[in-house]
Scaffold this active site. Structure first.
Site, PDB file in Angstrom:
ATOM      1  N   GLN A 179       0.817  -1.219   0.000  1.00  0.00           N
ATOM      2  CA  GLN A 179       0.000   0.000   0.000  1.00  0.00           C
ATOM      3  C   GLN A 179       0.854   1.275   0.000  1.00  0.00           C
ATOM      4  O   GLN A 179       0.649   2.165  -0.825  1.00  0.00           O
ATOM      5  CB  GLN A 179      -0.948  -0.016   1.197  1.00  0.00           C
ATOM      6  CG  GLN A 179      -1.956  -1.163   1.124  1.00  0.00           C
ATOM      7  CD  GLN A 179      -3.003  -1.079   2.212  1.00  0.00           C
ATOM      8  OE1 GLN A 179      -4.058  -0.491   2.037  1.00  0.00           O
ATOM      9  NE2 GLN A 179      -2.714  -1.673   3.353  1.00  0.00           N
ATOM     10  N   ASP A 203      15.551  -9.660  -3.519  1.00  0.00           N
ATOM     11  CA  ASP A 203      15.348 -10.480  -2.322  1.00  0.00           C
ATOM     12  C   ASP A 203      16.070  -9.828  -1.142  1.00  0.00           C
ATOM     13  O   ASP A 203      17.276  -9.962  -0.986  1.00  0.00           O
ATOM     14  CB  ASP A 203      15.884 -11.896  -2.568  1.00  0.00           C
ATOM     15  CG  ASP A 203      15.708 -12.797  -1.353  1.00  0.00           C
ATOM     16  OD1 ASP A 203      15.020 -12.377  -0.385  1.00  0.00           O
ATOM     17  OD2 ASP A 203      16.239 -13.923  -1.363  1.00  0.00           O
ATOM     18  N   TYR A 212       6.244  -8.629   6.175  1.00  0.00           N
ATOM     19  CA  TYR A 212       5.322  -9.765   6.281  1.00  0.00           C
ATOM     20  C   TYR A 212       4.182  -9.268   7.156  1.00  0.00           C
ATOM     21  O   TYR A 212       4.369  -8.996   8.335  1.00  0.00           O
ATOM     22  CB  TYR A 212       6.036 -10.957   6.927  1.00  0.00           C
ATOM     23  CG  TYR A 212       5.162 -12.186   7.063  1.00  0.00           C
ATOM     24  CD1 TYR A 212       5.319 -13.263   6.199  1.00  0.00           C
ATOM     25  CD2 TYR A 212       4.180 -12.270   8.058  1.00  0.00           C
ATOM     26  CE1 TYR A 212       4.509 -14.393   6.322  1.00  0.00           C
ATOM     27  CE2 TYR A 212       3.381 -13.382   8.179  1.00  0.00           C
ATOM     28  CZ  TYR A 212       3.542 -14.446   7.306  1.00  0.00           C
ATOM     29  OH  TYR A 212       2.740 -15.552   7.429  1.00  0.00           O
ATOM     30  N   THR A 213       2.979  -9.117   6.578  1.00  0.00           N
ATOM     31  CA  THR A 213       1.885  -8.457   7.304  1.00  0.00           C
ATOM     32  C   THR A 213       0.700  -9.366   7.626  1.00  0.00           C
ATOM     33  O   THR A 213      -0.312  -8.888   8.147  1.00  0.00           O
ATOM     34  CB  THR A 213       1.358  -7.253   6.489  1.00  0.00           C
ATOM     35  OG1 THR A 213       0.963  -7.703   5.188  1.00  0.00           O
ATOM     36  CG2 THR A 213       2.424  -6.174   6.359  1.00  0.00           C
ATOM     37  N   THR A 246       5.096  -0.575  13.059  1.00  0.00           N
ATOM     38  CA  THR A 246       3.674  -0.766  13.344  1.00  0.00           C
ATOM     39  C   THR A 246       3.294  -0.511  14.798  1.00  0.00           C
ATOM     40  O   THR A 246       4.144  -0.620  15.695  1.00  0.00           O
ATOM     41  CB  THR A 246       3.281  -2.218  12.974  1.00  0.00           C
ATOM     42  OG1 THR A 246       1.922  -2.475  13.361  1.00  0.00           O
ATOM     43  CG2 THR A 246       4.158  -3.223  13.702  1.00  0.00           C
ATOM     44  N   ASP A 247       2.022  -0.209  15.016  1.00  0.00           N
ATOM     45  CA  ASP A 247       1.481  -0.081  16.373  1.00  0.00           C
ATOM     46  C   ASP A 247       1.458  -1.423  17.106  1.00  0.00           C
ATOM     47  O   ASP A 247       1.286  -1.468  18.324  1.00  0.00           O
ATOM     48  CB  ASP A 247       0.057   0.494  16.326  1.00  0.00           C
ATOM     49  CG  ASP A 247      -0.895  -0.360  15.503  1.00  0.00           C
ATOM     50  OD1 ASP A 247      -0.547  -0.699  14.348  1.00  0.00           O
ATOM     51  OD2 ASP A 247      -1.991  -0.695  15.995  1.00  0.00           O
ATOM     52  N   TYR A 284       3.756 -11.503  14.879  1.00  0.00           N
ATOM     53  CA  TYR A 284       3.927 -10.394  13.932  1.00  0.00           C
ATOM     54  C   TYR A 284       4.516  -9.172  14.643  1.00  0.00           C
ATOM     55  O   TYR A 284       5.521  -8.615  14.205  1.00  0.00           O
ATOM     56  CB  TYR A 284       2.581 -10.043  13.295  1.00  0.00           C
ATOM     57  CG  TYR A 284       2.579  -8.695  12.597  1.00  0.00           C
ATOM     58  CD1 TYR A 284       3.265  -8.517  11.390  1.00  0.00           C
ATOM     59  CD2 TYR A 284       1.904  -7.600  13.138  1.00  0.00           C
ATOM     60  CE1 TYR A 284       3.276  -7.279  10.760  1.00  0.00           C
ATOM     61  CE2 TYR A 284       1.910  -6.363  12.505  1.00  0.00           C
ATOM     62  CZ  TYR A 284       2.601  -6.211  11.318  1.00  0.00           C
ATOM     63  OH  TYR A 284       2.613  -4.988  10.704  1.00  0.00           O
ATOM     64  N   LYS A 331       8.275  -7.421  14.135  1.00  0.00           N
ATOM     65  CA  LYS A 331       8.457  -6.004  13.774  1.00  0.00           C
ATOM     66  C   LYS A 331       9.295  -5.273  14.829  1.00  0.00           C
ATOM     67  O   LYS A 331      10.140  -4.443  14.494  1.00  0.00           O
ATOM     68  CB  LYS A 331       7.102  -5.316  13.600  1.00  0.00           C
ATOM     69  CG  LYS A 331       6.308  -5.771  12.378  1.00  0.00           C
ATOM     70  CD  LYS A 331       6.981  -5.447  11.057  1.00  0.00           C
ATOM     71  CE  LYS A 331       6.889  -3.978  10.702  1.00  0.00           C
ATOM     72  NZ  LYS A 331       7.487  -3.675   9.368  1.00  0.00           N
TER      73      LYS A 331
END
Length: 288
Positions: free
Chosen positions: A12, A37, A62-63, A102-103, A126, A130
């Protein structure tokens, strides 16, 4: 002219950077997992040498939050180890690195907006992967580099909550949406613009962390209600609790981010979430 490598360019934020690229005086190289890569350090170094890269914007991640619980190695490879490779290469070659986090590095139990200095405590694989990526980047400490933590990202591109609500709003008469998870959405285009605006101003001897999301506070329920209202979709949104919509990973109940640091440091204004939603729906051709 800066030569900028954008990783994860099909995601995104990466896609929005591509859309904005022509308005900025930079030479961009947009890559995805097929063209570069980032889990292979030598591949990174070779690409940077060939193209004389002097800035990296790392949008690759990786989400898949739930899948990460059973795919720990895959999450760690992209969200942690690859960040280490990018950071080490940036340090060795004096490259500016902007990394998106990320939060989910927080447990969501706060009662006031999270600052960059609040204690991290991820409650998922996850989030842990992160956070480990942040830690390794700070340990390696490439000069003139930053980490931007964001939340609830949506865009014209990719799969996201806004597009899911539009699809379901057409198919169903009513939907149950969680009201006890609170935060702020982030329009990926706003974040991409901010990255490109602050890029020339980033000068730091140690890796700095900044928070970024749109302004305001709401629940997923509020978000869904506004999407239906703006698009005039005749779908009733019902508030439900998280326990009524169980997922493998427990989502943070509170993920509001305090943006004071990035606003003051770079003298930027951040759009209100409704204005950004309106802008995105117009791009999607869905505003009514």
């Amino acid at each position: 002219m800066n030569k900028i490598l954008v990783t994860g360019s099909n995601g995104q934020v990466g896609s929005e950077l591509r859309e904005l690229a022509s308005a900025y005086p930079y030479d961009f190289f947009f890559t995805d997992r097929d063209s570069l890569d980032i889990t292979n350090e030598q591949s990174i170094r070779d690409f940077i040498d060939i193209h004389n890269i002097d800035v990296i914007i790392n949008c690759a991640a990786y989400t898949a939050v739930d899948k990460a619980e059973s795919q720990q190695e895959s999450a760690d490879a992209v969200n942690n180890k690859a960040v280490g490779f990018l950071a080490q290469t940036s340090k060795d070659k004096n490259i500016k690195l902007i990394h998106i986090s990320t939060d989910y590095v927080f447990d969501g139990k706060n009662y006031k907006p999270y600052t960059e200095n609040d204690i991290t405590s991820p409650s998922s694989i996850y989030g842990e992967s992160k956070l480990n990526g942040e830690i390794i980047m700070k340990e390696i400490n490439p000069k003139n580099s930053i980490i931007i933590r964001t939340s609830w990202v949506y865009s014209y591109f990719g799969n996201n909550f806004v597009k899911s609500m539009l699809k379901l709003g057409r198919e169903k008469d009513e939907l149950g949406v969680i009201f006890d998870q609170v935060g702020t959405p982030t329009y990926a285009r706003d974040l991409a613009k901010t990255i490109l605006e602050i890029l020339p101003k980033i000068e730091t001897s140690e890796v700095e962390i900044y928070n970024y999301s749109n302004e305001g506070v709401l629940s997923w329920y509020d978000f869904a209600k506004e999407i239906m209202k703006m698009t005039k979709l005749d779908c009733k949104i019902n508030p439900i609790e998280s326990k009524d919509y169980p997922t493998p990973v427990k989502r943070p109940h509170y993920s509001l981010l305090n943006k004071s640091k990035i606003k003051q440091k770079f003298n930027i204004e951040i759009p209100f979430w409704k204005d950004s939603l309106d802008a995105c729906l117009k791009v999607l051709g869905e505003r009514r």
